[in-house]
Design an enzyme around this catalytic site. Structure first.
Site, PDB file in Angstrom:
ATOM      1  CG  ASP A 238      -1.698   1.082   0.747  1.00  0.00           C
ATOM      2  OD1 ASP A 238      -1.915   1.799   0.427  1.00  0.00           O
ATOM      3  OD2 ASP A 238      -3.175   0.663   1.795  1.00  0.00           O
ATOM      4  CD  GLU A 240      -3.036   7.014   0.352  1.00  0.00           C
ATOM      5  OE1 GLU A 240      -3.693   6.169   0.317  1.00  0.00           O
ATOM      6  OE2 GLU A 240      -2.932   6.949   1.866  1.00  0.00           O
ATOM      7  CG  ASN A 241      -4.230   7.945  -3.236  1.00  0.00           C
ATOM      8  OD1 ASN A 241      -5.513   7.809  -2.793  1.00  0.00           O
ATOM      9  ND2 ASN A 241      -3.574   8.874  -3.365  1.00  0.00           N
ATOM     10  N   GLY A 313      -4.033   4.108   5.375  1.00  0.00           N
ATOM     11  CA  GLY A 313      -3.492   5.146   5.158  1.00  0.00           C
ATOM     12  C   GLY A 313      -4.173   6.248   6.711  1.00  0.00           C
ATOM     13  CG  ASP A 314      -8.225   6.474   4.062  1.00  0.00           C
ATOM     14  OD1 ASP A 314      -7.809   5.873   3.837  1.00  0.00           O
ATOM     15  OD2 ASP A 314      -8.355   6.809   2.944  1.00  0.00           O
ATOM     16  CG  HIS A 434     -23.016 -16.021  20.723  1.00  0.00           C
ATOM     17  ND1 HIS A 434     -22.364 -14.214  20.850  1.00  0.00           N
ATOM     18  CD2 HIS A 434     -22.191 -16.346  19.977  1.00  0.00           C
ATOM     19  CE1 HIS A 434     -20.947 -14.818  20.314  1.00  0.00           C
ATOM     20  NE2 HIS A 434     -20.758 -15.468  19.323  1.00  0.00           N
ATOM     21  CG  PHE A 437     -22.563 -13.209  26.183  1.00  0.00           C
ATOM     22  CD1 PHE A 437     -21.638 -14.127  26.005  1.00  0.00           C
ATOM     23  CD2 PHE A 437     -22.282 -11.385  26.886  1.00  0.00           C
ATOM     24  CE1 PHE A 437     -20.292 -13.403  25.447  1.00  0.00           C
ATOM     25  CE2 PHE A 437     -20.981 -11.326  26.407  1.00  0.00           C
ATOM     26  CZ  PHE A 437     -19.891 -12.050  25.930  1.00  0.00           C
ATOM     27  CG  ASP A 453     -22.298 -12.970  16.932  1.00  0.00           C
ATOM     28  OD1 ASP A 453     -21.459 -13.222  16.912  1.00  0.00           O
ATOM     29  OD2 ASP A 453     -23.438 -11.793  16.486  1.00  0.00           O
ATOM     30  CG  ASP A 506     -25.791 -26.130  33.549  1.00  0.00           C
ATOM     31  OD1 ASP A 506     -26.384 -27.295  33.770  1.00  0.00           O
ATOM     32  OD2 ASP A 506     -25.942 -25.470  34.010  1.00  0.00           O
TER      33      ASP A 506
END
Ligand code: AHR
Ligand code: AHR
Length: 516
Positions: A238, A240-241, A313-314, A434, A437, A453, A506
């Site tokens: 990367d 940038e751009n 970067g942004d 879940h 929870f 989940d 349980d």
């Protein structure tokens, strides 16, 4: 609460809680850490000997210098907002993750800081808002990426939507057109096509400051800017751009799909020269995916020297990935150094945290019988008339509808096919997931959150026989009934349903013939 209200509630909770969202809980990975390997040279010793020293060294799994015995990372727990630091078991060793497990046992923890082992103070903390997205970013769940290093159970940094780390005020990181090297060890099976799961050099103002303002390793299958052969993920740069897979924007045929479970990604950057390397962090050497001149428009770099993890970067923070360790160096490492560092990574002994083999074949129908003495006539049921999951008595004379509610189609886990998801056999097409929870029966909305989940990993039963089902995204939590309602619960956690009394029973289930 209706599903809609719950979703609204959770969105609000997401906004309010932000960093506290990543949830974990009590001791999945018990036991003391094994003694560390006595290596005389770790990656940063190798870089230093070659005169390209680490100027930042980050890892939640191990020390990156043979002599390093300072803190590796800090976790914060939700129960009282206090923090603790995790150190290596000994100088140069693996993380003493037992510290995290006991500190976070009755609550959940986020990773609040990843310390710089190089002595430059370039620590990574919560990324602030940037040009692309607000902030601060969400912090990673400290328990979401269990992994083995040298036989010890430690944790990586599991980044998903909205998460990221940054240091905008660094010391001695390359700026302008100066040379640097970078590597990262990543989970090659955890990636996406969003912008931008990066590790490396970025803007100090959190904005897109134009071509050449960044130089960071990127990992994923985002094809907007660049890509290589196969379907990805690719190791890219990367700058940038642009995510570059070679000299040209777009396709470069020499950059292969690299998706080893443990992937080493390297990026070197100098004056109109740069290189990408990649390979298997568990064996062998690195391939050079590119080595040559800069892309057009990037001939003279304008690096700013901030450090990012998990974002662009942004502060583009839509991407996902898992980070185990990485460094930034001063100077352009030699091929011999790159090879020696890769050999050290291989010797470190990364291995997937061993889930027991999945006893359920895909598509099989099962019923799950409670094992607590109170309730051995009860089975895990999902209600057709609502979305509740709990336990109920089922007998041969029960209604067809109830027998269907007590029957589950075992599917490959929506988030990880080594684990399972439970689809109701009642024809609703709903899955157990879940939420806060509690367990619910809900249609798959296709989101990453739902997949996480709704994924559970079968393990040996907590009471010593049969099965328990570990939540994939909250690895301290298991499917449990409590007062006849279904939850994901930790042993001794802070919710009523986390009660230690009867927790083993349980949360242990018999896998029996399907009722319907
Ligand atoms: O270069 C790709 C991305 O583009 C950068 O990470 C980000 O700053 C910009 O949006
Ligand atoms: O069940 C715990 C968490 O609660 C889920 O991951 C999330 O969907 C909700 O915020």
């Amino acid at each position: 609460m209706t599903a809609g209200a719950r979703i609204w509630h959770a969105r609000k909770a997401l906004l309010i809680l932000g960093a506290a969202l990543a949830l974990a809980v009590a001791g999945l990975l018990g036991g003391a850490a094994a003694p560390s390997r006595a290596a005389t040279q770790e990656p940063c010793d190798i870089y230093a000997a070659a005169d390209t020293p680490c100027v930042a060294a980050h890892s939640t799994t191990r020390a990156l210098y043979a002599a390093y015995d300072g803190p590796l990372y800090q976790v914060e727990r939700a129960s009282d907002d206090t923090t603790t630091d995790v150190y290596p078991v000994s100088a140069g060793g693996v993380a003493n993750a037992a510290t995290q497990r006991s500190f976070c046992a009755a609550t959940y923890c986020t990773i609040t800081e990843i310390f710089d082992q190089s002595g430059h103070g370039n620590n990574l903390t919560d990324a602030p808002a940037g040009g692309a997205d607000g902030g601060p970013d969400v912090l990673a769940n400290a328990a979401a990426a269990p992994v083995e290093v040298d036989g010890s159970e430690v944790y990586g940094v599991y980044i998903s939507l909205g998460m990221g780390y940054r240091d905008d005020d660094t010391t001695d990181i390359a700026t302008g057109n100066a040379s640097e090297g970078e590597y990262a060890v990543l989970d090659g099976s955890h990636f996406d096509n969003e912008c931008c799961f990066d590790y490396g050099n970025a803007e100090t103002n959190n904005d897109d400051d134009g071509d050449g303002a960044m130089e960071a390793i990127n990992f994923g299958d985002e094809t907007t800017w660049g890509y290589g052969t196969g379907s990805g993920p690719w190791i890219m740069a990367d700058m940038e751009n642009g995510l570059f897979s070679g000299e040209n924007a777009g396709y470069n045929s020499n950059d292969p799909t690299t998706d080893y479970r443990f992937t080493t990604a390297m990026l070197e950057g100098g004056a109109n020269e740069w290189a990408l390397l990649g390979g298997n962090a568990q064996s062998g050497s690195l391939a050079t995916d590119y080595s040559g001149v800069r892309p057009s428009g990037y001939t003279t770099m304008k690096k700013q020297g901030a450090i990012i993890l998990g974002i662009g970067g942004d502060n583009s923070d839509n991407s996902a990935g898992t980070f185990y360790e990485g460094v930034l160096t001063s100077g352009y490492p030699t091929a011999a150094t790159e090879a020696a560092v890769q050999a050290n990574i291989v010797a470190a002994g990364y291995a997937a945290y061993a889930l027991p083999s999945n006893p359920f074949s895909s598509g099989a129908e099962v019923s799950l019988q409670a094992t607590t003495p109170c309730c051995t006539g009860d089975y895990l049921t999902g209600d057709t008339s609502g979305d509740d999951v709990g336990i109920e008595s089922v007998t041969s004379s029960s209604s067809t509808a109830l027998k269907e509610d007590a029957t589950w189609i075992v599917e490959p886990g929506l988030a990880n096919s080594s684990c399972v998801s439970f689809e109701s056999a009642n024809g609703s097409g709903d899955y157990i997931r879940h939420y806060d929870f509690e367990l619910y029966l809900e249609p798959n909305d296709g989101s990453t959150q739902f997949a996480l989940d709704a994924t559970f990993c079968p393990r040996a039963g907590n009471s010593g026989s049969d099965y328990s089902f570990m939540s994939y995204n909250y690895s301290y939590d298991y499917i449990r009934h409590y007062d006849y309602v279904g939850y994901v619960a930790s042993d001794g956690g802070s919710n009523a349903w986390d009660a230690s009394s009867l927790w083993d029973e349980d949360s242990t289930w018999l896998n029996v013939s399907p009722w319907s």
